[in-house]
Design an enzyme around this catalytic site. Structure first.
Site, PDB file in Angstrom:
ATOM      1  N   CYS A 264       0.804  -1.232   0.000  1.00 57.28           N
ATOM      2  CA  CYS A 264       0.000   0.000   0.000  1.00 57.28           C
ATOM      3  C   CYS A 264       0.833   1.277   0.000  1.00 57.28           C
ATOM      4  CB  CYS A 264      -0.935  -0.002   1.203  1.00 57.28           C
ATOM      5  SG  CYS A 264      -2.125  -1.342   1.119  1.00 57.28           S
TER       6      CYS A 264
HETATM    7  N1  LIG Z   1      -2.487  -6.133   1.404  1.00 62.49           N
HETATM    8  C1  LIG Z   1      -3.162  -5.165   1.959  1.00 62.49           C
HETATM    9  O1  LIG Z   1      -3.048  -4.950   3.170  1.00 62.49           O
HETATM   10  C2  LIG Z   1      -4.132  -4.301   1.151  1.00 62.49           C
HETATM   11  C3  LIG Z   1      -5.010  -3.454   1.835  1.00 62.49           C
HETATM   12  C4  LIG Z   1      -5.910  -2.689   1.120  1.00 62.49           C
HETATM   13  C5  LIG Z   1      -5.937  -2.748  -0.270  1.00 62.49           C
HETATM   14  N2  LIG Z   1      -5.063  -3.570  -0.938  1.00 62.49           N
HETATM   15  C6  LIG Z   1      -5.184  -3.605  -2.399  1.00 62.49           C
HETATM   16  O2  LIG Z   1      -5.848  -4.803  -2.782  1.00 62.49           O
HETATM   17  C7  LIG Z   1      -5.311  -5.303  -4.013  1.00 62.49           C
HETATM   18  C8  LIG Z   1      -4.797  -6.724  -3.808  1.00 62.49           C
HETATM   19  O3  LIG Z   1      -3.731  -6.697  -2.875  1.00 62.49           O
HETATM   20  P1  LIG Z   1      -3.206  -7.998  -2.148  1.00 62.49           P
HETATM   21  O4  LIG Z   1      -2.309  -7.523  -1.067  1.00 62.49           O
HETATM   22  O5  LIG Z   1      -4.343  -8.900  -1.794  1.00 62.49           O
HETATM   23  O6  LIG Z   1      -2.355  -8.668  -3.338  1.00 62.49           O
HETATM   24  P2  LIG Z   1      -1.681 -10.136  -3.376  1.00 62.49           P
HETATM   25  O7  LIG Z   1      -0.504 -10.024  -4.252  1.00 62.49           O
HETATM   26  O8  LIG Z   1      -1.547 -10.646  -1.986  1.00 62.49           O
HETATM   27  O9  LIG Z   1      -2.784 -11.040  -4.069  1.00 62.49           O
HETATM   28  C9  LIG Z   1      -3.213 -10.857  -5.364  1.00 62.49           C
HETATM   29  C10 LIG Z   1      -3.579 -12.208  -5.955  1.00 62.49           C
HETATM   30  O10 LIG Z   1      -4.137 -11.973  -7.248  1.00 62.49           O
HETATM   31  C11 LIG Z   1      -3.689 -13.027  -8.112  1.00 62.49           C
HETATM   32  N3  LIG Z   1      -3.863 -12.603  -9.492  1.00 62.49           N
HETATM   33  C12 LIG Z   1      -3.042 -11.869 -10.289  1.00 62.49           C
HETATM   34  N4  LIG Z   1      -3.627 -11.673 -11.494  1.00 62.49           N
HETATM   35  C13 LIG Z   1      -4.838 -12.261 -11.448  1.00 62.49           C
HETATM   36  C14 LIG Z   1      -5.912 -12.369 -12.372  1.00 62.49           C
HETATM   37  N5  LIG Z   1      -5.857 -11.808 -13.587  1.00 62.49           N
HETATM   38  N6  LIG Z   1      -7.008 -13.062 -11.992  1.00 62.49           N
HETATM   39  C15 LIG Z   1      -7.073 -13.621 -10.760  1.00 62.49           C
HETATM   40  N7  LIG Z   1      -6.088 -13.558  -9.858  1.00 62.49           N
HETATM   41  C16 LIG Z   1      -4.989 -12.871 -10.188  1.00 62.49           C
HETATM   42  C17 LIG Z   1      -2.267 -13.283  -7.673  1.00 62.49           C
HETATM   43  O11 LIG Z   1      -1.836 -14.570  -8.077  1.00 62.49           O
HETATM   44  C18 LIG Z   1      -2.405 -13.150  -6.141  1.00 62.49           C
HETATM   45  O12 LIG Z   1      -2.712 -14.404  -5.551  1.00 62.49           O
HETATM   46  C19 LIG Z   1      -4.240  -4.304  -4.422  1.00 62.49           C
HETATM   47  O13 LIG Z   1      -4.814  -3.346  -5.279  1.00 62.49           O
HETATM   48  C20 LIG Z   1      -3.862  -3.646  -3.113  1.00 62.49           C
HETATM   49  O14 LIG Z   1      -3.348  -2.339  -3.296  1.00 62.49           O
HETATM   50  C21 LIG Z   1      -4.174  -4.357  -0.247  1.00 62.49           C
END
Ligand SMILES: NC(=O)c1ccc[n+]([C@@H]2O[C@H](COP(=O)([O-])OP(=O)(O)OC[C@H]3O[C@@H](n4cnc5c(N)ncnc54)[C@H](O)[C@@H]3O)[C@@H](O)[C@H]2O)c1
Length: 423
Positions: A264
Site C-alpha cells: 500500500c
Molecule cells: N495487502 C493489503 O493490506 C491491502 C489493503 C488494502 C488494499 N489492498 C489492495 O488490494 C489489491 C490486492 O492486494 P493484495 O495484497 O491482496 O495482493 P496479493 O498479491 O496478496 O494477491 C493478489 C492475488 O491476485 C492473483 N492474481 C493476479 N492476477 C490475477 C488475475 N488476472 N485473476 C485472478 N487472480 C490474479 C495473484 O496470483 C495473487 O494471488 C491491491 O490493489 C492492493 O493495493 C491491499
C-alpha cells in the site's frame, strides 16, 4: 443484514481476496476463488492458508463444506451473481500497472449476465472503475453497465495482523455507477461486514482509499524526518512523541521506522500523483516528498550502523550483521517492498556479512538470494558484530537479544540497555 445468498467469484486470492472469500463462504454464499497462480490454488484447495488472518482451520472448514472452491480455471467463474476483483495494482517503472485488473475484468466480462454485480476492491486512482473497468466489462459482454449489470468500487481496508479492526468490524465504503449498483453492492457487503458507508460515486470511494494511505505515508515521512534531526540534535524523539501524545485533541502519534513497505504505502500514493500529473499537469508535492524521505530511511539506518561500528573500531566491510525481522510489518510474513531488503543490499554491497532471521517470512527478496537465513539463536546473536532489529515481531525475545548482542540498533524502540541504540 442482507439474507440473499449468491454465487460469488473472488478474483485474486491474496491478502485482500482470501479473507473476503472465506468470510463470504462462512455467511452462506457459494464462493469460487479464482486465481491465476495454480500453486496457490492447490495449497488453498488443500486447506493450507498462507495468511495469518485466515487460520488454516477456518479455510479448511469452508473448503470441506464445499462453500468455497479455489480454482485456476476461468470457466469455474461462469454463472456468478457477484464478482469481486482483488488482484494486485503494482507500479511498473513508477507508473500504475492496471494489467491485472484488466485481465480479471476481461475474464469476468465473458461470464457477465444481466442482473449480475461486479465490484472492484483493488486500490487504484480515481476514475479507474468508470473509465477503465466499465468499458472492459461492456466490451467483453455486450451488456450496458447500470442498465444490464451493476458495477461499483469498495476499497479494502484490511490491516494484516490487526485483531481489533478486522474485515468484519471495519466500516466498508461502498459505491456504484448508479443507484441500483450502490444498492446491490451495499446489500452484498451488509451480509459480510458490520457497517457499510455508501458514497455518491466510485471516484469518491477511490479517492477516499488513497487519502487514507497518503495520510499515513506523509505522516510517517514527517516523523521519520523528525527522527533524523532529533538524533542530530541529541534529543530523544520517542520521548518527545510520547509527550506530544498526551495532547487529548488535534494530534495523532506516528512513530519512526526503517522505511515503509507492503503493497500500500510505497505504491498507492503514486497512483494518485500519476493521475494528478496526467489530468492536471501538476505534481503532487507532498507525495513526492514523502516518497523521498521514506525511501531513504534504509540509507539512514545503514549510516547509523556505520557510525556505531566506527565507534567500536570496526569497518562495515567484514562485519557480521544480523537483521532481525524481514517483513515490513510486525507479526506478519509480508516482505513485499520491505525496507529490510534495501538495508541488506546496502550492507552486503559494502562488504558486510549479513544474515537475516524472521519466523514469519517464507520468502524474502528474490527468492531468498538477498541474505542467508538463520535462526535467531543466542549463539547467532552473540556472533554478530551488530544486530539490527528491523521489525519487532512478538516472537523475538528482546531480553535474550539485549543479553547476547554486542550492539543493537533498535528501529522500533522496544529495547533498552547500554548496548542498544534506538533509531
Ligand atoms: N495487502 C493489503 O493490506 C491491502 C489493503 C488494502 C488494499 N489492498 C489492495 O488490494 C489489491 C490486492 O492486494 P493484495 O495484497 O491482496 O495482493 P496479493 O498479491 O496478496 O494477491 C493478489 C492475488 O491476485 C492473483 N492474481 C493476479 N492476477 C490475477 C488475475 N488476472 N485473476 C485472478 N487472480 C490474479 C495473484 O496470483 C495473487 O494471488 C491491491 O490493489 C492492493 O493495493 C491491499
Amino acid at each position: 443484514m442482507s439474507t440473499e445468498l449468491s454465487r460469488v467469484v473472488v478474483a485474486g486470492l491474496g491478502y485482500v481476496g482470501l479473507p473476503l472469500a472465506v468470510r463470504a463462504a462462512e455467511v452462506g454464499h457459494r464462493v469460487i476463488g479464482y486465481d491465476t497462480d495454480a500453486d496457490r490454488v492447490k495449497a488453498l484447495d488443500a486447506g493450507e492458508s498462507y495468511i495469518e488472518d485466515v487460520p488454516s482451520s477456518r479455510l479448511a472448514a469452508v473448503v470441506d463444506s464445499g462453500a468455497f472452491r479455489p480454482s485456476a480455471v476461468t470457466r469455474a467463474c461462469a454463472g456468478f451473481d457477484v464478482a469481486v476483483i482483488t488482484v494486485p495494482t503494482p507500479l511498473r517503472e513508477g507508473l500504475p500497472d492496471l494489467s491485472y485488473v484488466e485481465a480479471a475484468a476481461r475474464m469476468l466480462a465473458r461470464f457477465l449476465r444481466p442482473g449480475a454485480t461486479v465490484i472492484v476492491e483493488s486500490t487504484s486512482y480515481p476514475g479507474t472503475t468508470t473509465e477503465q473497468v466499465l468499458p472492459w466489462l461492456e466490451d467483453g459482454s455486450g451488456l450496458i453497465g447500470g442498465t444490464d449489470f451493476h458495477l461499483g468500487y469498495s476499497p479494502e481496508r484490511i490491516d494484516p495482523g490487526n485483531s481489533t479492526w478486522t474485515l468484519v468490524s471495519t466500516p466498508k465504503i461502498v459505491s456504484g455507477i448508479d443507484a441500483g449498483s450502490v444498492a446491490a453492492i451495499g446489500d452484498f457487503y451488509a451480509g459480510i461486514v458490520e457497517t457499510t458507508v455508501p458514497v455518491s460515486a466510485p471516484s469518491v470511494a477511490e479517492l477516499a482509499k488513497i487519502i487514507e494511505n497518503t495520510f499515513r505515508h506523509v505522516n510517517i515521512a514527517l516523523i521519520n524526518e523528525f527522527a533524523v534531526f532529533a538524533h542530530g540534535l541529541k534529543i530523544d524523539i520517542w520521548e518527545a512523541i510520547d509527550a506530544a501524545s498526551t495532547k487529548p485533541f488535534g494530534f495523532m502519534p506516528f512513530t519512526p521506522g526503517p522505511g515503509v513497505g507492503g503493497h500500500c504505502l510505497p505504491v498507492d500514493p503514486c497512483y494518485l500523483s500519476w493521475r494528478v500529473e496526467r489530468a492536471l499537469g501538476q505534481s503532487f508535492r507532498f507525495v513526492e516528498l514523502a516518497n523521498d524521505i521514506n525511501n531513504h530511511m534504509p540509507d539512514y539506518v545503514v549510516r547509523r550502523l556505520m557510525l556505531a561500528l566506527n565507534k567500536r573500531g570496526r569497518p562495515v566491510s567484514g562485519s557480521r550483521v544480523l537483521l532481525l525481522g524481514l517483513a515490513y510489518k510486525k507479526n506478519t510474513g509480508d516482505a513485499r517492498e520491505s525496507p529490510a531488503v534495501r538495508i541488506a543490499q546496502l550492507l552486503t554491497g559494502m562488504g558486510a556479512d549479513v544474515r537475516g532471521a524472521d519466523p514469519h517470512v517464507a520468502e524474502f527478496g528474490l527468492r531468498d538470494t538477498v541474505v542467508p537465513r538463520v535462526e535467531p539463536t543466542s549463539a547467532e546473536i552473540s556472533r554478530a558484530d551488530a544486530v539490527i532489529l528491523v521489525t519487532d515481531h512478538d516472537a523475538f525475545d528482546t531480553d535474550e537479544i539485549a543479553q547476547h548482542a554486542s550492539y543493537v540498533l533498535d528501529c522500533r524502540r522496544v529495547m533498552s540497555g547500554d548496548n542498544v541504540e534506538s533509531l
